[in-house]
Design an enzyme around this catalytic site. Structure first.
Site, PDB file in Angstrom:
ATOM      1  N   GLY A  92      -0.578  -4.991   0.515  1.00  0.00           N
ATOM      2  CA  GLY A  92      -1.748  -4.999  -0.300  1.00  0.00           C
ATOM      3  C   GLY A  92      -1.344  -5.642  -1.877  1.00  0.00           C
ATOM      4  N   ALA A 151       0.963  -1.294   0.081  1.00  0.00           N
ATOM      5  CA  ALA A 151       0.127   0.021   0.031  1.00  0.00           C
ATOM      6  C   ALA A 151       0.943   1.124  -0.074  1.00  0.00           C
ATOM      7  CB  ALA A 151      -0.944   0.172   1.407  1.00  0.00           C
ATOM      8  N   GLU A 172       2.878  -5.912   6.931  1.00  0.00           N
ATOM      9  CA  GLU A 172       2.227  -4.764   7.846  1.00  0.00           C
ATOM     10  C   GLU A 172       2.733  -4.561   9.112  1.00  0.00           C
ATOM     11  OE1 GLU A 172      -0.448  -5.755   4.071  1.00  0.00           O
ATOM     12  OE2 GLU A 172       0.858  -6.746   5.645  1.00  0.00           O
TER      13      GLU A 172
END
Length: 704
Positions: free
Chosen positions: A114, A68, A139
């Site tokens: 992502g 992301a 993450e």
């Protein structure tokens, strides 16, 4: 003017679509707001396109999708916004997964965060066998959790235990492991990844290939509570209550296991919102961007071309020398080590071999890769071979007379163009350069132990160091995948000066009667990897005392350092290396505190109880105060380097984001006030730096 598209579609006569994800004007693909809008538009079209039979999804030639866009996550100001973002991404990938036109993800290079979540929503994954290809959900390393379905889809594609390990640690999954686990359906040669994906899509369109996948077996429902409790206990031990994200990940996964996919996705969104707004995520994201900035910043050497380097000489084959040799050979450089005699040389070669073997032997082609690198290292008890060195790195014992002698000796052999770098941990580079005829080619490159694991190199420049020498040092950092900070010269530079002040505060507390275990436990509780007393033992009490002597000129105008380290070293207590320090050692392991060391403290054997909050507050503020002085005195060029150096080099808690980020989060005026209170109690060692007084008065901050 129309913005260039990220997603472009080419439709073949066969009914195959080639969907290319290629973000313009950037080397890496990321999941941005614009990318999600274009993906939603494409799905709208694909759902209606009756002629579309199958799709090959391609990334850039160097990467699939690296994750992301973290800068967009930083803009979120409310939990509700984060929850809505997660739900929106989940809905988008649910639609992708529900398409009746199979989508084949062709993964070459990083597919992370992502990017992997998008790939998992596709129907078939072809993964390039290239070394550059990695899959993962990292993450958790940013204090976040996967918010686009990652906590739910991964455990439905690969075995639960492997999925939990991958999400809870953020580990990278290599291509062959991905195939073995079931995350990849097929491997392809790097240069064939595009053709293979189009070929499979074409076979699907013709009805010649049907995607078949068996979901991994799930544990029986009655076993899930026990697995949950085991994972919860492990997280409590490893996260130490400091990092909330791992527990939030576990709760999301457990909800999906017990109540189904939809409930799991809802739980993921809710918990994504919680972690996005946490101070830990803010700190870790700050560290992420700071590290990227440090890697790109060449300081005064910006735009200067580095000198070509093929061969590196290393003076000293001990702990630091053989580690430096190993990482340089690992990067493809020819390395020549030198030590005092054949015994030391042989020991250094064996130690370098051990480092490279452990690094490579379990990887694909491990034996070949290990031997290829080890063949680049040679060693000798004399300076033969140094006449061909482009760079010489000195890593001999921390004694200025010895260093001066070897500098003079090796310069008689080195070619005129060679750059000299000292690995000294505290002696000013300007003083070392007094022995050199080539002061413009002289600088410091301070490595940290163990060299192959520690990510930081502190580059120290003097007023004479040339821009070409600095540019070359920065290039070596990049080639060896290290993060540099560039600092100006001074006793202890940044890292040794600050860690010494931090350790000194622990020594003062021991002199006051605090217990060894209380000091270390309080430090660990706020996020230091180990406590300052343990650090002293690990570094070596004699070494810590020696560094302290070098730093006397820094400290003496403010306070008299505790004599405790000197007393222990004089008593023959060297720490772990001779099994005698603040702690007891046996069978190579650290045991409990050695109470007999208390007799050498000012308080004697009698101990008092200091609260954990007082201990940690004094340690943190001592660390921050010295960091602020380094910035005030122009040792540090900027606060960012102080945060990176503090975390990556000397163990400042990453959950606090580095000393400067921590001061800003705590409030600079509040830090100045708290230091003033400690100054009233303890005197000049807590004197408030002028830079903090000025910032507190003006409202300025380190990071706008």
């Amino acid at each position: 003017m129309t913005e260039p598209k990220i997603l472009t579609m080419e439709k073949l006569d066969t009914g195959v679509g080639i969907l290319t994800f290629d973000a313009p004007n950037t080397p890496m693909n990321t999941i941005s707001d614009q990318a999600t809008l274009e993906l939603a538009e494409w799905i709208d079209q694909a759902e209606k396109d009756k002629d579309l039979k199958a799709v090959a999804l391609l990334g850039k030639s160097t990467n699939f999708i690296a994750g992301a866009d973290i800068s967009e996550i930083q803009k979120i100001t409310k939990i509700e916004e984060a929850v809505q973002l997660s739900a929106r991404l989940q809905g988008l990938l649910n639609r992708l997964e529900a398409l009746d036109k199979p989508v084949i993800a062709a993964i070459h290079g990083p597919a992370l965060g992502g990017g992997l979540e998008l790939a998992m929503a596709c129907h078939y994954r072809i993964v390039s066998s290239a070394d550059a290809t990695v899959l993962g959900l990292p993450e958790v390393k940013l204090g976040l959790l996967p918010g686009a379905g990652g906590t739910q889809r991964l455990m439905r594609l690969i075995p639960l235990q492997d999925a939990m390990e991958a999400v809870l640690t953020g580990k990278n999954i290599r291509p062959r492991e991905a195939l073995k686990l079931g995350l990849a359906d097929e491997l392809a040669l790097p240069y064939r990844i595009r053709e293979t994906a189009i070929e499979r899509a074409t076979q699907i369109a013709r009805g010649e290939f049907v995607i078949k996948r068996k979901s991994p077996p799930m544990p029986p429902a009655k076993m899930l509570p026990a697995l949950y409790e085991q994972a919860k206990a492990r997280i409590a031990k490893e996260a130490r209550g400091i990092f909330p994200a791992p527990m939030e990940i576990l709760e999301s996964m457990y909800k999906g296991l017990t109540d189904g996919m939809k409930a799991g996705l809802d739980e993921e969104s809710k918990r994504f919102g919680t972690v996005v707004m946490s101070k830990e995520a803010s700190s870790l994201i700050h560290v992420f961007f700071s590290e990227r900035g440090s890697k790109k910043d060449m300081g005064p050497a910006a735009g200067v071309k580095p000198k070509p380097v093929a061969k590196i000489g290393v003076l000293g084959a001990g702990i630091m020398g053989h580690g430096i040799a190993a990482v340089k050979a690992d990067a493809g450089y020819l390395v020549r080590m030198k030590d005092r005699d054949l015994g030391a040389v042989s020991a250094g070669l064996k130690a370098a071999s051990d480092v490279l073997r452990k690094t490579w032997i379990k990887r694909p082609r491990g034996e070949f890769e290990y031997r290829r690198r080890m063949d680049l290292i040679s060693a000798s008890p004399d300076y033969s071979g140094f006449e061909k060195a482009d760079v010489c790195i000195e890593a001999v014992y921390e004694d200025i007379d010895l260093k001066h002698r070897v500098i003079k000796e090796v310069e008689e052999v080195l070619p005129d163009h060679a750059i000299f770098a000292s690995n000294t941990s505290a002696i000013p580079i300007t003083r070392l350069a007094e022995a050199s005829k080539r002061k413009e080619q002289f600088l410091g490159m301070h490595y940290f132990s163990p060299v192959h694991k520690m990510p930081l190199i502190e580059i120290i420049v003097t007023k004479d160091t040339s821009k070409e020498a600095l540019a070359t040092a920065c290039m070596l950092c990049a080639k060896t995948k290290k993060t540099p900070i560039i600092v100006n010269d001074g006793a202890g530079f940044f890292t040794s000066r600050v860690i010494s002040r931090y350790i000194q505060e622990a020594m003062f507390m021991l002199d006051e009667g605090a217990r060894i275990e209380d000091i270390d436990a309080s430090a660990v509780k706020v996020g230091f990897p180990v406590g300052p007393v343990t650090v002293s033992d690990e570094v070596g009490l004699d070494t810590a005392a020696k560094v302290g002597h070098v730093l006397l000129e820094v400290f003496q105008n403010r306070f008299s350092p505790s004599p405790l380290l000197d007393k222990l070293a004089e008593a023959g207590r060297m720490g772990r290396k001779n099994g005698l320090g603040f702690y007891e050692y046996g069978d190579g392991k650290k045991k409990g505190p050695d109470a007999s060391s208390y007799a050498l403290t000012a308080q004697g054997a009698e101990r008092v109880s200091l609260t954990p909050d007082e201990i940690s507050n004094r340690l943190l503020l001592a660390f921050c105060l010295e960091s602020a002085l380094c910035l005030e005195e122009d040792i540090l060029r900027n606060p960012r380097d102080g945060d990176i150096g503090g975390i990556m080099g000397i163990g400042f808690p990453p959950n606090l984001g580095g000393p400067f980020h921590y001061m800003q989060t705590r409030g600079i005026a509040a830090v100045a006030d708290d230091l003033a209170k400690l100054e009233e109690r303890f005197g000049g060692r807590f004197q408030v730096p002028q830079i903090l007084k000025d910032m507190a008065g003006s409202g300025k901050v380190f990071f706008p």
